[in-house]
Design an enzyme around this catalytic site. Structure first.
Site, PDB file in Angstrom:
ATOM      1  N   HIS A  14     -10.214  42.523  18.181  1.00  8.21           N
ATOM      2  CA  HIS A  14      -9.623  43.678  18.650  1.00  8.21           C
ATOM      3  C   HIS A  14      -9.106  45.044  17.562  1.00  8.21           C
ATOM      4  CE1 HIS A  14      -5.303  45.895  20.218  1.00  8.21           C
ATOM      5  NE2 HIS A  14      -5.938  45.993  19.458  1.00  8.21           N
ATOM      6  N   HIS A  16     -10.131  49.537  16.306  1.00  6.63           N
ATOM      7  CA  HIS A  16     -11.010  50.603  16.503  1.00  6.63           C
ATOM      8  C   HIS A  16     -11.348  51.337  14.908  1.00  6.63           C
ATOM      9  CE1 HIS A  16      -6.633  50.482  19.104  1.00  6.63           C
ATOM     10  NE2 HIS A  16      -6.406  49.564  18.146  1.00  6.63           N
ATOM     11  N   LEU A  17     -12.462  51.642  15.689  1.00  2.00           N
ATOM     12  CA  LEU A  17     -13.537  52.169  15.340  1.00  2.00           C
ATOM     13  C   LEU A  17     -13.472  53.714  14.998  1.00  2.00           C
ATOM     14  CD1 LEU A  17     -16.565  50.070  16.105  1.00  2.00           C
ATOM     15  CD2 LEU A  17     -15.345  50.669  13.941  1.00  2.00           C
ATOM     16  N   ARG A  18     -12.579  54.101  16.173  1.00  3.09           N
ATOM     17  CA  ARG A  18     -12.557  56.003  16.185  1.00  3.09           C
ATOM     18  C   ARG A  18     -13.967  56.450  16.438  1.00  3.09           C
ATOM     19  NH1 ARG A  18      -7.024  54.860  16.742  1.00  3.09           N
ATOM     20  NH2 ARG A  18      -5.919  54.480  14.761  1.00  3.09           N
ATOM     21  N   ASN A  42      -9.101  53.571  22.997  1.00  2.00           N
ATOM     22  CA  ASN A  42      -8.232  54.566  23.056  1.00  2.00           C
ATOM     23  C   ASN A  42      -9.126  55.532  22.264  1.00  2.00           C
ATOM     24  OD1 ASN A  42      -7.874  52.730  20.599  1.00  2.00           O
ATOM     25  ND2 ASN A  42      -6.283  53.684  20.706  1.00  2.00           N
ATOM     26  N   LYS A 100      -9.365  47.305  28.750  1.00  2.00           N
ATOM     27  CA  LYS A 100      -8.038  47.429  28.191  1.00  2.00           C
ATOM     28  C   LYS A 100      -6.719  48.026  28.928  1.00  2.00           C
ATOM     29  CE  LYS A 100      -5.621  46.552  24.717  1.00  2.00           C
ATOM     30  NZ  LYS A 100      -5.502  47.653  23.111  1.00  2.00           N
ATOM     31  N   HIS A 137      -2.436  45.577  25.693  1.00  2.00           N
ATOM     32  CA  HIS A 137      -1.064  46.010  25.123  1.00  2.00           C
ATOM     33  C   HIS A 137      -0.084  45.735  25.645  1.00  2.00           C
ATOM     34  CE1 HIS A 137       1.093  48.970  21.601  1.00  2.00           C
ATOM     35  NE2 HIS A 137       1.625  48.760  22.581  1.00  2.00           N
ATOM     36  N   HIS A 175      -2.330  41.887  20.355  1.00  2.00           N
ATOM     37  CA  HIS A 175      -1.703  41.773  18.740  1.00  2.00           C
ATOM     38  C   HIS A 175       0.167  41.154  19.207  1.00  2.00           C
ATOM     39  CE1 HIS A 175      -0.780  45.156  20.962  1.00  2.00           C
ATOM     40  NE2 HIS A 175      -1.714  46.199  20.574  1.00  2.00           N
ATOM     41  N   LEU A 220       2.265  49.216  16.246  1.00  4.44           N
ATOM     42  CA  LEU A 220       2.898  49.192  17.554  1.00  4.44           C
ATOM     43  C   LEU A 220       1.854  48.068  17.546  1.00  4.44           C
ATOM     44  CD1 LEU A 220       3.344  52.766  18.238  1.00  4.44           C
ATOM     45  CD2 LEU A 220       4.749  50.554  18.018  1.00  4.44           C
ATOM     46  N   ASP A 248      -6.528  43.848  14.533  1.00  4.93           N
ATOM     47  CA  ASP A 248      -6.160  45.242  14.866  1.00  4.93           C
ATOM     48  C   ASP A 248      -6.214  46.880  13.891  1.00  4.93           C
ATOM     49  OD1 ASP A 248      -4.717  47.520  16.655  1.00  4.93           O
ATOM     50  OD2 ASP A 248      -2.800  46.285  16.256  1.00  4.93           O
ATOM     51  N   HIS A 252      -5.785  56.044  10.304  1.00  4.31           N
ATOM     52  CA  HIS A 252      -5.205  56.980  10.566  1.00  4.31           C
ATOM     53  C   HIS A 252      -5.115  57.451   9.289  1.00  4.31           C
ATOM     54  CE1 HIS A 252      -3.673  56.289  14.797  1.00  4.31           C
ATOM     55  NE2 HIS A 252      -2.761  55.414  14.372  1.00  4.31           N
ATOM     56  N   ALA A 264       1.355  55.528  14.312  1.00  3.54           N
ATOM     57  CA  ALA A 264       0.823  54.217  14.289  1.00  3.54           C
ATOM     58  C   ALA A 264      -0.322  53.570  13.811  1.00  3.54           C
ATOM     59  CB  ALA A 264       1.425  53.687  15.558  1.00  3.54           C
TER      60      ALA A 264
HETATM   61  N1  LIG Z   1      -1.789  49.388  16.369  1.00  5.78           N
HETATM   62  C1  LIG Z   1      -1.538  50.401  16.216  1.00  5.78           C
HETATM   63  O1  LIG Z   1      -0.125  50.606  15.637  1.00  5.78           O
HETATM   64  N2  LIG Z   1      -2.336  51.670  16.743  1.00  5.78           N
HETATM   65  C2  LIG Z   1      -3.132  51.462  17.086  1.00  5.78           C
HETATM   66  C3  LIG Z   1      -3.192  51.333  18.578  1.00  5.78           C
HETATM   67  C4  LIG Z   1      -2.738  50.014  19.044  1.00  5.78           C
HETATM   68  O2  LIG Z   1      -3.010  48.856  19.226  1.00  5.78           O
HETATM   69  O3  LIG Z   1      -1.700  49.703  19.995  1.00  5.78           O
HETATM   70  C5  LIG Z   1      -4.179  52.195  16.641  1.00  5.78           C
HETATM   71  O4  LIG Z   1      -5.394  53.348  17.678  1.00  5.78           O
HETATM   72  O5  LIG Z   1      -4.183  53.299  16.126  1.00  5.78           O
HETATM   73 ZN   LIG Z   2      -5.435  47.969  18.534  1.00  4.61          ZN
HETATM   74 ZN   LIG Z   3      -2.004  47.877  20.548  1.00  5.22          ZN
END
Ligand SMILES: NC(=O)N[C@@H](CC(=O)O)C(=O)O
Ligand SMILES: [Zn+2]
Ligand SMILES: [Zn+2]
Length: 344
Positions: A14, A16-18, A42, A100, A137, A175, A220, A248, A252, A264
């Site tokens: 899990h 996030h690489l943006r 996302n 997802k 999620h 998560h 989150l 996760d 940001h 978050a």
């Molecule tokens: N975990 C988080 O707080 N944020 C994640 C989104 C997610 O996994 O719910 C994100 O993309 O910033």
């Molecule tokens: Zn996530």
């Molecule tokens: Zn999530």
């Protein structure tokens, strides 16, 4: 002599690489440690079909550090309009490993998410038929539900009926943050698994308010009480193949975290395996780290386990106060502090 352990190279189930400059900034941290990662969809706009997933995968591969063998495992973002055809094409592509589910409004970039699972029946039937897991999620979004109860309420209102209606669907409860979720997954059929983050193993909700408001500890689903953290640790070290590693890591920019309405997400990829080593070591369960980090996720997704290894040693190192991040700054977990395990 410091403590040293060698384990099969882990994967991050899990992540996030943006995109763009942010992607280039964070990718090396993950590649140093992990063989593969399930890449969350996302983005803005979200990755809703196989063409977008293939193009995103290309952008990731293009900025991979030279000489590595990292494999980004792509996912689709489920919407009210995802069709059975979208799922079949995803399956045929060979690059999409999960779909997802973001309840609309639940988290970062979830406004195109699902408003009602009833709209997704055709897509879910196709996923069931073709063996593509649904990654969830799992939080309700109702304003009248206390933010600390949103995961538990999702189980009763959504997860139970979903598993009942789609008896062959494979599901990853992403998560997990509560005893309720850990117990639920433990008792669920074998087609249900869960990822656990390092930060939910290491911190309880006090960490958001230690001496003042700590926006970098806001994510989150939000951190919960100590009793929940203890249940997550018990699940992670249980040796059950239903629980596996998913950082996760969710970067940001500092300016978006330290704001009147902060985003978050915690950035943990800079110590993506080291933080888990700390959590497992703290309860004398380092012998359970390899299964959790390197075996059970691959097994669940039907992929081979990695063939190479990494070595970790119990030597303290200082985490930088901030990292460069696409013209802004990124505040990593433990910024300015110490982590007790390091990658050799
Ligand atoms: N975990 C988080 O707080 N944020 C994640 C989104 C997610 O996994 O719910 C994100 O993309 O910033
Ligand atoms: Zn996530
Ligand atoms: Zn999530």
């Amino acid at each position: 002599m410091s403590k040293v352990i060698t384990i099969t190279r882990p994967d991050d189930w899990h992540l996030h690489l943006r995109d763009g400059a942010a992607l280039s900034a964070v990718l090396p941290d993950t590649v140093q440690r992990f063989g593969r990662a399930i890449v969350m969809p996302n983005l803005r706009p979200p990755v809703t079909n196989v063409e977008l997933a293939a193009a995103y995968r290309e952008r990731i591969v293009r900025v991979l550090p030279a000489g590595g063998s990292f494999d980004p495992l792509m996912t689709l973002y489920l919407t009210d309009r995802t069709s059975a055809e979208d799922i079949v094409r995803a399956k045929e592509s060979g690059i999409v490993h999960g779909v997802k589910l973001y309840p609309a409004g639940a988290t970062t970039n979830s406004d195109s998410g699902v408003t009602n699972l009833g709209h997704c029946v055709k897509a879910l039937e196709a996923m069931e038929k073709h063996g593509i897991p649904l990654l969830v999620h799992a939080e309700v979004t109702d304003a009248d539900i206390d933010v600390f109860d949103r995961e538990k309420v999702f189980i009763d209102r959504n997860m139970v009926p979903l598993l009942e209606r789609f008896q062959g669907l494979r599901v990853v409860f992403e998560h997990i943050t509560t005893k309720d979720a850990a117990d639920f997954v433990t008792q669920a059929p074998g087609r249900v698994a869960a990822t656990i983050t390092a930060h939910h193993l290491l911190m309880n909700r006090n960490a958001m308010f230690a001496g003042g408001m700590r926006p970098h500890h806001y994510c989150l689903p939000v951190l919960k009480r100590e009793e929940h953290r203890e249940s997550l640790v018990a699940a992670a070290i249980s040796g059950s193949p239903k629980f596996f590693l998913g950082t996760d890591s969710a970067p940001h920019p500092k300016s978006a975290k330290e704001a009147a309405c902060g985003c978050a997400g915690m950035y943990t990829a800079h110590a993506g395996i080291e933080l888990y080593a700390e959590a497992f070591d703290a309860v004398g369960a380092l012998d359970k780290l390899e299964g959790f980090s390197s075996f059970y996720g691959a097994d669940f997704y039907g992929l081979p386990r990695n063939a190479d290894q990494i070595t970790l040693e119990k030597v303290e190192w200082n985490v930088p106060e901030s990292l460069p991040f696409a013209g802004d700054e990124l505040i990593p977990l433990r910024a300015g502090g110490v982590i007790s395990w390091r990658l050799k």
